[in-house]
Design a protein around this motif. Sequence first.
Motif, PDB file in Angstrom:
ATOM      1  N   LEU A 123       1.921  -0.909   6.848  1.00 49.95           N
ATOM      2  CA  LEU A 123       2.430  -2.053   5.881  1.00 49.95           C
ATOM      3  C   LEU A 123       1.101  -3.017   5.725  1.00 49.95           C
ATOM      4  O   LEU A 123       1.191  -3.363   4.388  1.00 49.95           O
ATOM      5  CB  LEU A 123       3.615  -2.618   6.605  1.00 49.95           C
ATOM      6  N   ASN A 129      14.049  -2.957   4.080  1.00 54.34           N
ATOM      7  CA  ASN A 129      12.743  -2.455   3.639  1.00 54.34           C
ATOM      8  C   ASN A 129      12.766  -0.987   3.266  1.00 54.34           C
ATOM      9  O   ASN A 129      13.075  -0.234   4.359  1.00 54.34           O
ATOM     10  CB  ASN A 129      11.401  -2.912   4.301  1.00 54.34           C
ATOM     11  N   ILE A 139       9.762   2.138   2.233  1.00 52.16           N
ATOM     12  CA  ILE A 139       8.496   2.506   1.805  1.00 52.16           C
ATOM     13  C   ILE A 139       8.416   3.945   1.313  1.00 52.16           C
ATOM     14  O   ILE A 139       9.201   4.898   1.594  1.00 52.16           O
ATOM     15  CB  ILE A 139       7.656   2.176   3.028  1.00 52.16           C
ATOM     16  N   HIS A 183       6.340   0.356  -1.817  1.00 46.53           N
ATOM     17  CA  HIS A 183       7.074  -0.688  -1.094  1.00 46.53           C
ATOM     18  C   HIS A 183       8.173  -1.325  -1.609  1.00 46.53           C
ATOM     19  O   HIS A 183       7.930  -2.004  -2.985  1.00 46.53           O
ATOM     20  CB  HIS A 183       6.270  -1.759  -0.226  1.00 46.53           C
TER      21      HIS A 183
END
Length: 361
Positions: A5, A42, A44, A55
């Motif tokens: 990330l 989150n 991705i 993302h």
Amino acid sequence: DLEGLKDFFIKAYGESTVFQSEAFLTYYFQNPWEPSSIFKVNWIGLNNKEEVVSHYGGLQYQMHLGDQLISAIWGVNAYTLPAWRGLGFNGTLVNKLFEENPINATLGMALETHKFYKKLGYNVFDHKRMKRYIFNLSEKTFELVKDMGYQVERAQTLVGLNKEVLEIASADNIIMLKDEHLDRINIVYDQKAVCTTFRDSEFLKWRFLNHPFIDYKVFGFLGNNGLAAYLAIRLEELQPSNSKVARIIDMYGDSDGIQDLLAHVIAWCKKQACLYLDFSKIGDLYSEELLNAGFKELEEEDVVLFPQVSAPVVPRPNHEYLALQSVYHNEYIQKLGIGDIYFTRMDSDRDRIAKVNQINS
């Protein structure tokens, strides 16, 4: 995925981005009510080398929706690296949000993106944007307007200069709010909007009082039974001039308390030699109180007349559009109008540090 990330964010936002900092990321994507829960919402997208190339992040808040209290996710940092666009990454991540989150919210985007969210079924509130309220304390403010290439005459006509500001009066019912106060003072303000952020003591501690990167000043108004209203402010230096401005990031509570807090903070900001004080919001709540306190209202393209970006001062378009969506509460959310909602710079990521070198300060 943390190292991947960090590498992704540098590619997306540049070498100076704060999103390469592990300390910042673990605070920013933390659940305020469950600190050990990080990156829970989150998503991705990976390429065939297991590199992060897309993302969509989420900030975990809670939201009043009528008489219900519902988990809400503010979508942030939606980005796909240019070489991997057009392959379905973004659409797949958006579908994941639809499936997983009770309420999806997003704030801050260009009009074309806002139209895209409308096609997805979000309530976009007739493409209304945040309004901005200015209390000007100095003629030097208009020099900033000129330096950005905007119309000084229009800024002077719309805002003017507030020459008479009362000294800070001693008020036993206004305090500089600290963490320990919320451990022994009840919060007694009522819900003031049909749809707005849930502001309990744990949230206020996380968002303002214990913030590791920004020094917020939080003023509280004490009523007969506890904390009846609060106002959170942030001082910013305008680079390269080193002039100071004050931003009200959030305020909430009883009308009388808000009115007294505004008068107190205006005088406090003058004592701090701030050029002006501003506040941005979407919704009708507290418009009357702000105007009564001497603030001037800016909307649409006039919002950008005064610096919104401080390091360095540069022009910035008014992209403060809001969108709300829910699979589970769609009928209710679609009926909401601009008069039913109240959101401020506190919500989503409209107030945060931007560069990694800001962490040290």
